[in-house]
Design a protein around this motif. Structure first.
Motif, PDB file in Angstrom:
ATOM      1  N   VAL A 191     -16.107  25.363 -53.055  1.00 50.85           N
ATOM      2  CA  VAL A 191     -16.962  24.179 -53.075  1.00 50.85           C
ATOM      3  C   VAL A 191     -17.672  24.121 -54.423  1.00 50.85           C
ATOM      4  CG1 VAL A 191     -18.928  25.383 -52.028  1.00 50.85           C
ATOM      5  CG2 VAL A 191     -18.768  22.900 -51.835  1.00 50.85           C
ATOM      6  N   ASP A 192     -17.827  22.890 -54.975  1.00 48.31           N
ATOM      7  CA  ASP A 192     -18.569  22.759 -56.224  1.00 48.31           C
ATOM      8  C   ASP A 192     -19.996  22.314 -55.935  1.00 48.31           C
ATOM      9  OD1 ASP A 192     -18.549  20.023 -55.738  1.00 48.31           O
ATOM     10  OD2 ASP A 192     -17.241  19.513 -57.415  1.00 48.31           O
ATOM     11  N   ARG A 193     -20.763  22.062 -56.968  1.00 48.02           N
ATOM     12  CA  ARG A 193     -22.185  21.765 -56.806  1.00 48.02           C
ATOM     13  C   ARG A 193     -22.424  20.398 -56.174  1.00 48.02           C
ATOM     14  NH1 ARG A 193     -23.857  24.051 -62.819  1.00 48.02           N
ATOM     15  NH2 ARG A 193     -23.519  26.264 -62.339  1.00 48.02           N
ATOM     16  N   ASP A 194     -21.421  19.543 -56.174  1.00 55.36           N
ATOM     17  CA  ASP A 194     -21.553  18.217 -55.563  1.00 55.36           C
ATOM     18  C   ASP A 194     -21.046  18.186 -54.127  1.00 55.36           C
ATOM     19  OD1 ASP A 194     -22.640  17.028 -57.877  1.00 55.36           O
ATOM     20  OD2 ASP A 194     -20.625  16.839 -58.749  1.00 55.36           O
ATOM     21  N   GLY A 195     -20.579  19.323 -53.612  1.00 55.56           N
ATOM     22  CA  GLY A 195     -20.079  19.372 -52.247  1.00 55.56           C
ATOM     23  C   GLY A 195     -18.608  19.077 -52.106  1.00 55.56           C
ATOM     24  N   ASN A 196     -17.891  18.822 -53.217  1.00 56.85           N
ATOM     25  CA  ASN A 196     -16.453  18.622 -53.150  1.00 56.85           C
ATOM     26  C   ASN A 196     -15.762  19.947 -52.844  1.00 56.85           C
ATOM     27  OD1 ASN A 196     -16.752  15.848 -53.991  1.00 56.85           O
ATOM     28  ND2 ASN A 196     -17.078  16.626 -56.065  1.00 56.85           N
ATOM     29  N   VAL A 197     -14.586  19.880 -52.256  1.00 56.67           N
ATOM     30  CA  VAL A 197     -13.911  21.078 -51.761  1.00 56.67           C
ATOM     31  C   VAL A 197     -12.489  21.154 -52.316  1.00 56.67           C
ATOM     32  CG1 VAL A 197     -12.957  22.180 -49.681  1.00 56.67           C
ATOM     33  CG2 VAL A 197     -15.283  21.273 -49.654  1.00 56.67           C
ATOM     34  N   MET A 217     -29.916   5.158 -45.598  1.00 54.23           N
ATOM     35  CA  MET A 217     -29.826   6.578 -45.275  1.00 54.23           C
ATOM     36  C   MET A 217     -28.368   7.031 -45.215  1.00 54.23           C
ATOM     37  SD  MET A 217     -31.217   8.474 -41.809  1.00 54.23           S
ATOM     38  CE  MET A 217     -32.934   8.067 -42.161  1.00 54.23           C
ATOM     39  N   ALA A 218     -28.122   8.259 -45.652  1.00 53.55           N
ATOM     40  CA  ALA A 218     -26.793   8.850 -45.485  1.00 53.55           C
ATOM     41  C   ALA A 218     -26.597   9.134 -44.003  1.00 53.55           C
ATOM     42  CB  ALA A 218     -26.671  10.128 -46.293  1.00 53.55           C
ATOM     43  N   ALA A 219     -25.712   8.370 -43.373  1.00 48.38           N
ATOM     44  CA  ALA A 219     -25.523   8.467 -41.931  1.00 48.38           C
ATOM     45  C   ALA A 219     -24.479   9.507 -41.558  1.00 48.38           C
ATOM     46  CB  ALA A 219     -25.130   7.106 -41.374  1.00 48.38           C
ATOM     47  N   TYR A 220     -23.359   9.464 -42.238  1.00 44.25           N
ATOM     48  CA  TYR A 220     -22.255  10.392 -41.980  1.00 44.25           C
ATOM     49  C   TYR A 220     -21.747  10.916 -43.313  1.00 44.25           C
ATOM     50  CZ  TYR A 220     -21.994   8.191 -37.337  1.00 44.25           C
ATOM     51  OH  TYR A 220     -22.285   7.712 -36.081  1.00 44.25           O
ATOM     52  N   THR A 221     -21.131  12.085 -43.262  1.00 40.26           N
ATOM     53  CA  THR A 221     -20.411  12.613 -44.416  1.00 40.26           C
ATOM     54  C   THR A 221     -19.047  13.104 -43.939  1.00 40.26           C
ATOM     55  OG1 THR A 221     -21.246  14.877 -44.174  1.00 40.26           O
ATOM     56  CG2 THR A 221     -22.558  13.359 -45.510  1.00 40.26           C
ATOM     57  N   TYR A 222     -18.090  13.120 -44.845  1.00 37.85           N
ATOM     58  CA  TYR A 222     -16.781  13.698 -44.549  1.00 37.85           C
ATOM     59  C   TYR A 222     -16.074  14.023 -45.850  1.00 37.85           C
ATOM     60  CZ  TYR A 222     -14.976   8.908 -45.351  1.00 37.85           C
ATOM     61  OH  TYR A 222     -14.681   7.661 -45.877  1.00 37.85           O
ATOM     62  N   LEU A 223     -15.052  14.851 -45.757  1.00 43.14           N
ATOM     63  CA  LEU A 223     -14.210  15.192 -46.897  1.00 43.14           C
ATOM     64  C   LEU A 223     -12.937  14.354 -46.838  1.00 43.14           C
ATOM     65  CD1 LEU A 223     -14.552  19.086 -46.817  1.00 43.14           C
ATOM     66  CD2 LEU A 223     -15.513  17.554 -48.550  1.00 43.14           C
ATOM     67  N   MET A 224     -12.668  13.593 -47.908  1.00 40.10           N
ATOM     68  CA  MET A 224     -11.425  12.822 -47.961  1.00 40.10           C
ATOM     69  C   MET A 224     -10.593  13.318 -49.146  1.00 40.10           C
ATOM     70  SD  MET A 224     -12.460   9.055 -49.408  1.00 40.10           S
ATOM     71  CE  MET A 224     -13.185   8.812 -51.027  1.00 40.10           C
ATOM     72  N   PRO A 225      -9.263  13.218 -49.043  1.00 44.47           N
ATOM     73  CA  PRO A 225      -8.414  13.672 -50.142  1.00 44.47           C
ATOM     74  C   PRO A 225      -8.804  12.997 -51.460  1.00 44.47           C
ATOM     75  CG  PRO A 225      -7.089  13.224 -48.198  1.00 44.47           C
ATOM     76  CD  PRO A 225      -8.466  12.729 -47.894  1.00 44.47           C
ATOM     77  N   GLN A 226      -8.849  13.779 -52.511  1.00 42.25           N
ATOM     78  CA  GLN A 226      -9.236  13.250 -53.814  1.00 42.25           C
ATOM     79  C   GLN A 226      -8.277  12.130 -54.228  1.00 42.25           C
ATOM     80  OE1 GLN A 226      -8.898  15.439 -57.831  1.00 42.25           O
ATOM     81  NE2 GLN A 226     -11.013  15.840 -57.200  1.00 42.25           N
ATOM     82  N   GLY A 227      -8.842  11.028 -54.711  1.00 44.44           N
ATOM     83  CA  GLY A 227      -8.042   9.887 -55.130  1.00 44.44           C
ATOM     84  C   GLY A 227      -7.875   8.831 -54.058  1.00 44.44           C
ATOM     85  N   THR A 231     -12.919  15.094 -51.872  1.00 42.71           N
ATOM     86  CA  THR A 231     -14.177  14.539 -52.344  1.00 42.71           C
ATOM     87  C   THR A 231     -15.144  14.424 -51.169  1.00 42.71           C
ATOM     88  OG1 THR A 231     -13.078  13.255 -54.072  1.00 42.71           O
ATOM     89  CG2 THR A 231     -15.300  12.553 -53.432  1.00 42.71           C
ATOM     90  N   LEU A 232     -16.363  14.935 -51.339  1.00 43.26           N
ATOM     91  CA  LEU A 232     -17.380  14.777 -50.317  1.00 43.26           C
ATOM     92  C   LEU A 232     -17.905  13.341 -50.372  1.00 43.26           C
ATOM     93  CD1 LEU A 232     -19.258  15.994 -48.141  1.00 43.26           C
ATOM     94  CD2 LEU A 232     -20.868  16.492 -49.989  1.00 43.26           C
ATOM     95  N   HIS A 233     -17.728  12.614 -49.278  1.00 43.99           N
ATOM     96  CA  HIS A 233     -18.125  11.202 -49.249  1.00 43.99           C
ATOM     97  C   HIS A 233     -19.266  11.001 -48.263  1.00 43.99           C
ATOM     98  CE1 HIS A 233     -17.870   6.898 -49.583  1.00 43.99           C
ATOM     99  NE2 HIS A 233     -17.766   6.797 -48.270  1.00 43.99           N
ATOM    100  N   LYS A 234     -20.268  10.226 -48.681  1.00 46.23           N
ATOM    101  CA  LYS A 234     -21.408   9.906 -47.835  1.00 46.23           C
ATOM    102  C   LYS A 234     -21.334   8.442 -47.408  1.00 46.23           C
ATOM    103  CE  LYS A 234     -24.447  13.283 -50.069  1.00 46.23           C
ATOM    104  NZ  LYS A 234     -25.735  13.491 -50.790  1.00 46.23           N
ATOM    105  N   VAL A 235     -21.503   8.205 -46.119  1.00 48.19           N
ATOM    106  CA  VAL A 235     -21.496   6.858 -45.564  1.00 48.19           C
ATOM    107  C   VAL A 235     -22.947   6.423 -45.368  1.00 48.19           C
ATOM    108  CG1 VAL A 235     -20.638   5.379 -43.713  1.00 48.19           C
ATOM    109  CG2 VAL A 235     -19.354   7.433 -44.371  1.00 48.19           C
ATOM    110  N   LEU A 236     -23.364   5.384 -46.079  1.00 51.10           N
ATOM    111  CA  LEU A 236     -24.750   4.940 -46.063  1.00 51.10           C
ATOM    112  C   LEU A 236     -24.940   3.788 -45.083  1.00 51.10           C
ATOM    113  CD1 LEU A 236     -25.448   4.941 -49.920  1.00 51.10           C
ATOM    114  CD2 LEU A 236     -25.622   6.844 -48.302  1.00 51.10           C
ATOM    115  N   ASP A 237     -26.115   3.752 -44.450  1.00 54.83           N
ATOM    116  CA  ASP A 237     -26.459   2.659 -43.541  1.00 54.83           C
ATOM    117  C   ASP A 237     -27.549   1.811 -44.188  1.00 54.83           C
ATOM    118  OD1 ASP A 237     -27.154   0.908 -41.543  1.00 54.83           O
ATOM    119  OD2 ASP A 237     -27.299   2.415 -39.964  1.00 54.83           O
ATOM    120  N   PRO A 238     -27.207   0.611 -44.700  1.00 56.46           N
ATOM    121  CA  PRO A 238     -28.200  -0.243 -45.355  1.00 56.46           C
ATOM    122  C   PRO A 238     -29.339  -0.640 -44.427  1.00 56.46           C
ATOM    123  CG  PRO A 238     -25.967  -0.998 -45.815  1.00 56.46           C
ATOM    124  CD  PRO A 238     -25.869   0.023 -44.727  1.00 56.46           C
TER     125      PRO A 238
END
Length: 350
Positions: free
Chosen positions: A317-323, A60-70, A48-55
């Protein structure tokens, strides 16, 4: 600015300008010859493509990474105060049963001083010392034991700052500890940059530290091939977004930003070096080396930044960036029951 680990185990106390927080199925269409079945093929791995937001920066989306689904994320970004405010980020993901954990601390910043008027801060000298000092202060970690460690000098990430004595190194610590009521075996990769100014009577120090961690139940860290592949994908894909990089560089030291970038880029190289050295002691260490034996930069068909992933499997990769990834040449997520529309990654990004 890609690639780079952790469970919230570290707490910085004095000397940090404000402490960080707590711490397959077959493809083939009509009229085509059915593809041969690969027996005993490993199941596909989904991320799952995960976005780390900075309140604090307009969410803003500060970092992104791929984490195992689930898996569930345990990210956090907190701005440390003081004379040099900067964001302390934790990029972390755990398996549903909490037995497996991956994480990245892109940047920790600290200072120290000593002289006739006294001393203060947190003086540290190298990566190994920094990791051990911080873990000793962590309230959630007990029974910390070092099984093995390796270190090597690195080129300093600091620029030429007024004649300061600069040094840098990387360390890999193979260890065990207890946390969350569980015994864990872990590898901690750390990079430490140091700049010292002054003379024998009075000195001031600035240091930056980046960390990566992978943790598993004892005995499984080097032998669980699926986890090793997931770890490599997590670390390679960790990425600071260009907009956030620009925004935070306006508020932090260039040297600190450079160290953060290095922490996201180079940790896997010393990890690979460490496991290669362990081959003579444990043949299963080859598994990790195999999982990160190379890196590919793939063009994102969605128009995003290049995807940086460990070479070996085929990726979609799908349209949401998941891999999705698989070593089975006949696997296709479009016919594998994953749902959605998937595009195979073939072309390499420049």
């Amino acid at each position: 600015m890609r690639r780079v680990l952790i469970l919230g185990i570290l707490v910085l106390l004095a000397g940090c300008d404000g402490p960080p927080p707590k711490f397959g199925k077959l493809g083939g269409g009509v009229g085509q010859t059915p593809k041969a079945t690969i027996t005993n093929a490993a199941p596909p791995l989904l991320y799952t493509l995960h976005k780390v937001l900075d309140p604090a920066v307009s969410n803003m989306a500060a970092y992104t990474y791929l984490m195992p689904q689930g898996w569930r994320n345990e990210d956090q970004i907190t701005w440390a105060g003081g004379t040099q405010p900067y964001p302390v980020a934790i990029l972390a993901a755990k398996s549903p049963d909490k037995k497996y954990a991956l994480g990245v601390y892109p940047l920790i910043f600290g200072t120290s001083y000593s002289g006739p008027m006294g001393s203060g801060g947190m003086p540290l000298h190298n990566a190994s010392e920094a990791v051990k000092t911080l873990i000793a202060k962590a309230k959630t970690i007990t029974n910390f034991q070092v099984l093995d460690e390796k270190s090597q000098p690195m080129e300093s990430g600091y620029g030429d700052v007024g004649g300061a004595q600069r040094s840098a190194d990387m360390a890999v610590i193979h260890c065990t500890y207890s946390e969350d009521g569980m015994e864990r075996e872990a590898v901690i990769v750390s990079r430490f940059d140091n700049a010292v100014m002054g003379d024998q009577n009075s000195q001031s120090q600035t240091w930056t530290l980046s960390l990566q961690i992978m943790a598993a139940p004892p005995g499984e860290l080097m032998k669980n091939k699926e986890f090793l592949q997931q770890s490599a994908t997590f670390f390679y894909s960790a990425y600071i977004t260009p907009d956030y990089y620009k925004a935070t560089n306006k508020l932090t030291m260039d040297s600190a930003a450079a160290n953060r970038e290095a922490g996201l880029q180079r940790g896997e190289q010393i990890m690979k070096s460490y496991w290669d050295q362990q081959k003579t002691n444990d043949a299963s260490a080859q598994n990790f080396s195999d999982s990160i034996r190379g890196v590919g930069r793939y063009t994102d068909p969605n128009g995003g930044a290049p995807l940086v992933l460990p070479e070996g499997p085929q990726y979609w990769v799908d349209r949401d960036g998941n891999v999705a990834s698989s070593s089975d040449p006949n696997y296709d997520p479009n016919t594998g029951g994953e749902g959605g529309s998937w595009t195979a990654l073939k072309g390499k990004a420049k």
